[in-house]
Design a protein around this motif. Structure first.
Motif, PDB file in Angstrom:
ATOM      1  N   ASP A  12       0.832  -1.196   0.000  1.00  0.00           N
ATOM      2  CA  ASP A  12       0.000   0.000   0.000  1.00  0.00           C
ATOM      3  C   ASP A  12       0.867   1.247   0.000  1.00  0.00           C
ATOM      4  OD1 ASP A  12      -2.525  -1.201   0.024  1.00  0.00           O
ATOM      5  OD2 ASP A  12      -2.445  -1.506   2.190  1.00  0.00           O
ATOM      6  N   PHE A  13       0.429   2.254  -0.762  1.00  0.00           N
ATOM      7  CA  PHE A  13       1.077   3.563  -0.775  1.00  0.00           C
ATOM      8  C   PHE A  13       0.152   4.569  -0.105  1.00  0.00           C
ATOM      9  CE2 PHE A  13       3.654   1.520  -3.861  1.00  0.00           C
ATOM     10  CZ  PHE A  13       4.784   2.288  -4.074  1.00  0.00           C
ATOM     11  N   HIS A  14       0.736   5.461   0.698  1.00  0.00           N
ATOM     12  CA  HIS A  14      -0.032   6.542   1.287  1.00  0.00           C
ATOM     13  C   HIS A  14       0.498   7.880   0.772  1.00  0.00           C
ATOM     14  CE1 HIS A  14      -1.194   3.870   4.965  1.00  0.00           C
ATOM     15  NE2 HIS A  14      -1.953   3.631   3.904  1.00  0.00           N
ATOM     16  N   LEU A  15      -0.404   8.793   0.566  1.00  0.00           N
ATOM     17  CA  LEU A  15      -0.055  10.143   0.134  1.00  0.00           C
ATOM     18  C   LEU A  15       0.270  10.963   1.377  1.00  0.00           C
ATOM     19  CD1 LEU A  15       0.033  12.132  -2.297  1.00  0.00           C
ATOM     20  CD2 LEU A  15      -2.362  12.652  -1.802  1.00  0.00           C
ATOM     21  N   VAL A  16       1.490  11.519   1.448  1.00  0.00           N
ATOM     22  CA  VAL A  16       1.914  12.209   2.672  1.00  0.00           C
ATOM     23  C   VAL A  16       2.648  13.505   2.357  1.00  0.00           C
ATOM     24  CG1 VAL A  16       2.091  10.102   4.063  1.00  0.00           C
ATOM     25  CG2 VAL A  16       4.064  10.869   2.738  1.00  0.00           C
ATOM     26  N   CYS A  17       2.690  14.361   3.387  1.00  0.00           N
ATOM     27  CA  CYS A  17       3.484  15.585   3.353  1.00  0.00           C
ATOM     28  C   CYS A  17       3.892  15.910   4.782  1.00  0.00           C
ATOM     29  CB  CYS A  17       2.712  16.749   2.729  1.00  0.00           C
ATOM     30  SG  CYS A  17       1.312  17.315   3.745  1.00  0.00           S
ATOM     31  N   HIS A  18       4.708  16.930   4.960  1.00  0.00           N
ATOM     32  CA  HIS A  18       5.112  17.369   6.296  1.00  0.00           C
ATOM     33  C   HIS A  18       3.937  18.115   6.948  1.00  0.00           C
ATOM     34  CE1 HIS A  18       7.349  19.651   9.387  1.00  0.00           C
ATOM     35  NE2 HIS A  18       8.168  18.620   9.370  1.00  0.00           N
ATOM     36  N   PRO A  19       3.790  18.033   8.276  1.00  0.00           N
ATOM     37  CA  PRO A  19       2.683  18.743   8.944  1.00  0.00           C
ATOM     38  C   PRO A  19       2.677  20.248   8.704  1.00  0.00           C
ATOM     39  CG  PRO A  19       3.666  17.137  10.426  1.00  0.00           C
ATOM     40  CD  PRO A  19       4.540  17.179   9.210  1.00  0.00           C
ATOM     41  N   ILE A  63       6.577   4.418   6.467  1.00  0.00           N
ATOM     42  CA  ILE A  63       6.194   5.675   7.121  1.00  0.00           C
ATOM     43  C   ILE A  63       5.238   5.496   8.296  1.00  0.00           C
ATOM     44  CG2 ILE A  63       6.609   7.168   5.134  1.00  0.00           C
ATOM     45  CD1 ILE A  63       3.634   6.894   4.441  1.00  0.00           C
ATOM     46  N   CYS A  64       5.017   4.259   8.709  1.00  0.00           N
ATOM     47  CA  CYS A  64       4.080   4.019   9.826  1.00  0.00           C
ATOM     48  C   CYS A  64       4.485   4.818  11.059  1.00  0.00           C
ATOM     49  CB  CYS A  64       4.043   2.529  10.172  1.00  0.00           C
ATOM     50  SG  CYS A  64       3.237   1.509   8.920  1.00  0.00           S
ATOM     51  N   ASP A  65       5.747   4.714  11.451  1.00  0.00           N
ATOM     52  CA  ASP A  65       6.211   5.402  12.658  1.00  0.00           C
ATOM     53  C   ASP A  65       6.146   6.916  12.498  1.00  0.00           C
ATOM     54  OD1 ASP A  65       6.668   2.994  13.870  1.00  0.00           O
ATOM     55  OD2 ASP A  65       8.809   2.949  13.435  1.00  0.00           O
ATOM     56  N   ALA A  66       6.530   7.414  11.311  1.00  0.00           N
ATOM     57  CA  ALA A  66       6.538   8.861  11.080  1.00  0.00           C
ATOM     58  C   ALA A  66       5.136   9.446  11.188  1.00  0.00           C
ATOM     59  CB  ALA A  66       7.140   9.165   9.708  1.00  0.00           C
ATOM     60  N   ILE A  67       4.140   8.701  10.711  1.00  0.00           N
ATOM     61  CA  ILE A  67       2.750   9.176  10.816  1.00  0.00           C
ATOM     62  C   ILE A  67       2.278   9.134  12.270  1.00  0.00           C
ATOM     63  CG2 ILE A  67       0.365   8.652  10.190  1.00  0.00           C
ATOM     64  CD1 ILE A  67       1.374   7.769   7.452  1.00  0.00           C
ATOM     65  N   LYS A  68       2.583   8.035  12.972  1.00  0.00           N
ATOM     66  CA  LYS A  68       2.182   7.917  14.375  1.00  0.00           C
ATOM     67  C   LYS A  68       2.815   9.012  15.237  1.00  0.00           C
ATOM     68  CE  LYS A  68       1.454   2.903  14.403  1.00  0.00           C
ATOM     69  NZ  LYS A  68       1.961   1.595  14.920  1.00  0.00           N
ATOM     70  N   VAL A 104      13.496  15.117   1.751  1.00  0.00           N
ATOM     71  CA  VAL A 104      12.866  16.300   1.162  1.00  0.00           C
ATOM     72  C   VAL A 104      11.584  16.647   1.917  1.00  0.00           C
ATOM     73  CG1 VAL A 104      11.815  17.270  -0.913  1.00  0.00           C
ATOM     74  CG2 VAL A 104      13.849  15.829  -1.116  1.00  0.00           C
ATOM     75  N   LEU A 105      10.745  15.647   2.170  1.00  0.00           N
ATOM     76  CA  LEU A 105       9.492  15.883   2.887  1.00  0.00           C
ATOM     77  C   LEU A 105       9.745  16.453   4.284  1.00  0.00           C
ATOM     78  CD1 LEU A 105       7.425  12.663   1.988  1.00  0.00           C
ATOM     79  CD2 LEU A 105       7.229  14.940   0.971  1.00  0.00           C
ATOM     80  N   SER A 106      10.812  15.983   4.936  1.00  0.00           N
ATOM     81  CA  SER A 106      11.106  16.443   6.297  1.00  0.00           C
ATOM     82  C   SER A 106      11.427  17.934   6.354  1.00  0.00           C
ATOM     83  CB  SER A 106      12.269  15.644   6.888  1.00  0.00           C
ATOM     84  OG  SER A 106      13.502  16.011   6.281  1.00  0.00           O
ATOM     85  N   LYS A 107      11.779  18.508   5.206  1.00  0.00           N
ATOM     86  CA  LYS A 107      12.071  19.941   5.139  1.00  0.00           C
ATOM     87  C   LYS A 107      10.814  20.764   4.845  1.00  0.00           C
ATOM     88  CE  LYS A 107      16.444  19.103   5.687  1.00  0.00           C
ATOM     89  NZ  LYS A 107      17.123  19.456   6.966  1.00  0.00           N
ATOM     90  N   GLY A 108       9.666  20.089   4.813  1.00  0.00           N
ATOM     91  CA  GLY A 108       8.415  20.785   4.548  1.00  0.00           C
ATOM     92  C   GLY A 108       8.162  21.046   3.082  1.00  0.00           C
ATOM     93  N   LEU A 109       8.860  20.312   2.211  1.00  0.00           N
ATOM     94  CA  LEU A 109       8.744  20.515   0.768  1.00  0.00           C
ATOM     95  C   LEU A 109       7.967  19.382   0.111  1.00  0.00           C
ATOM     96  CD1 LEU A 109      12.457  21.549   0.146  1.00  0.00           C
ATOM     97  CD2 LEU A 109      10.484  23.083   0.034  1.00  0.00           C
ATOM     98  N   GLY A 110       6.980  19.720  -0.689  1.00  0.00           N
ATOM     99  CA  GLY A 110       6.306  18.770  -1.554  1.00  0.00           C
ATOM    100  C   GLY A 110       5.467  17.709  -0.864  1.00  0.00           C
ATOM    101  N   PHE A 111       4.892  16.853  -1.714  1.00  0.00           N
ATOM    102  CA  PHE A 111       4.127  15.692  -1.267  1.00  0.00           C
ATOM    103  C   PHE A 111       4.632  14.489  -2.038  1.00  0.00           C
ATOM    104  CE2 PHE A 111       1.847  17.120  -5.014  1.00  0.00           C
ATOM    105  CZ  PHE A 111       1.509  15.940  -5.661  1.00  0.00           C
ATOM    106  N   CYS A 112       4.330  13.298  -1.531  1.00  0.00           N
ATOM    107  CA  CYS A 112       4.842  12.091  -2.187  1.00  0.00           C
ATOM    108  C   CYS A 112       3.987  10.885  -1.805  1.00  0.00           C
ATOM    109  CB  CYS A 112       6.296  11.845  -1.753  1.00  0.00           C
ATOM    110  SG  CYS A 112       7.129  10.497  -2.637  1.00  0.00           S
TER     111      CYS A 112
END
Length: 303
Positions: free
Chosen positions: A168-175, A245-250, A230-238
């Motif tokens: 599964d792919f999830h669409l994510v970005c930085h908060p 990314i389970c842990d990063a989302i939690k 890149v996402l961690s810098k608040g740039l873009g979506f992927c």
């Protein structure tokens, strides 16, 4: 280059005498006469000019010099045994090395689990793992450049594939990204106006990149690790595989987005043997272990 003073057999006898605790026990293990073992060790000590053993009572004990030399000799005799085993394996068709292509989205832990089980039975076979994306995976199969390939989507024409699992792919970005504060689900137009991060196709003739490709502004990177930086810098979506990314989302380091008509994407992964006629026993063993890891051999499958 000077000629060796000692032989492999002499060191093997010395090791047996020490390990068995005496000449009589070693003679029985090696199916040799005790006198021949005494002669071999005595000759070895004479050739080296070093006392290796001293007999006290009915047992033979190593001298200090003997301990050092015996320890080193074990490495040498082990290497010779491994060399002889390798020669035997090559004669029987056992592959000295295997090249595996892994679609980058395939969970690495699954492959490592199979390889961990393969290693004790692998007879020293060297393993190389290549990460591939989209057409890169297909090209490696079509050119028969690898022994086994884990691919995403349909296999190249003329090749059979054994399904392994779905990713599964999830669409994510930085908060902190503007998309994170928008009302969900997002529409195509809103997403198309933002910077998208995509993964580069590894094929010689690239047929695309990994991700939804309607955004005009796009950065292409080599792998998901770079995309996450890149996402961690608040740039873009992927679009990122969910297992990465389970842990990063939690933990709130990434925000999951939803798109109208597409809450998530799913890619099937399969195992392909590029040339079944040329497949050797090591490749066959690893294939079985990969399938076993996904319960495919029992017909259970995995979602």
């Amino acid at each position: 280059m000077s000629q060796a003073k000692s032989t492999f057999e002499q060191w093997r006898i010395l090791q047996a005498v020490v390990d068995c605790g005496g000449y009589a026990q070693a003679a029985e293990k090696l199916n040799k006469s005790q006198s021949s073992l005494n002669h071999a060790v005595a000759k070895l000590q004479t050739q080296l000019g070093v006392a290796l053993l001293e007999v006290r009572g009915r047992k033979a004990y190593l001298t200090e010099s003997g301990e050092v030399l015996l320890r080193r000799s074990r490495h040498i005799t082990r290497s010779v045994s491994e060399l002889e085993q390798l020669a035997s394996n090559l004669e029987k068709g056992w592959e000295p090395s295997l090249l595996i292509s892994r679609e980058m989205i395939y969970p690495m832990e699954h492959l490592i689990d199979a390889l961990a089980e393969f290693e004790p039975q692998g007879r020293g076979t060297r393993i190389t793992i290549l990460d591939s994306v989209i057409s890169g995976s297909a090209e490696l199969v079509e050119s028969e450049a690898v022994d086994l390939a884990i691919i995403g989507g349909a296999p190249p024409k003329g090749h059979l594939a054994q399904p392994l699992c779905n990713v599964d792919f999830h669409l994510v970005c930085h908060p902190s990204h503007p998309l994170a504060s928008m009302e969900l689900p997002l529409d195509d137009q809103t997403l198309a106006e933002q910077l998208q991060i995509v993964i580069k196709d590894t094929g010689q003739i690239a047929r695309g990149e990994l991700g939804w490709l309607k955004a005009e502004r796009r950065w292409t990177v080599a792998n998901f690790h770079e995309a996450l930086v890149v996402l961690s810098k608040g740039l873009g979506f992927c679009w990122i595989p969910s297992h990465l990314i389970c842990d990063a989302i939690k933990e709130g380091r990434l925000t999951r987005l939803t798109l109208k008509g597409s809450s998530h994407r799913q890619v099937p992964l399969s195992l392909v043997i590029p040339n079944r006629d040329k497949q050797g026993p090591a490749s066959q063993l690893l294939e079985q272990l990969i399938l076993k890891n996904h319960s495919v051999l029992e017909g259970e499958g995995e979602g």
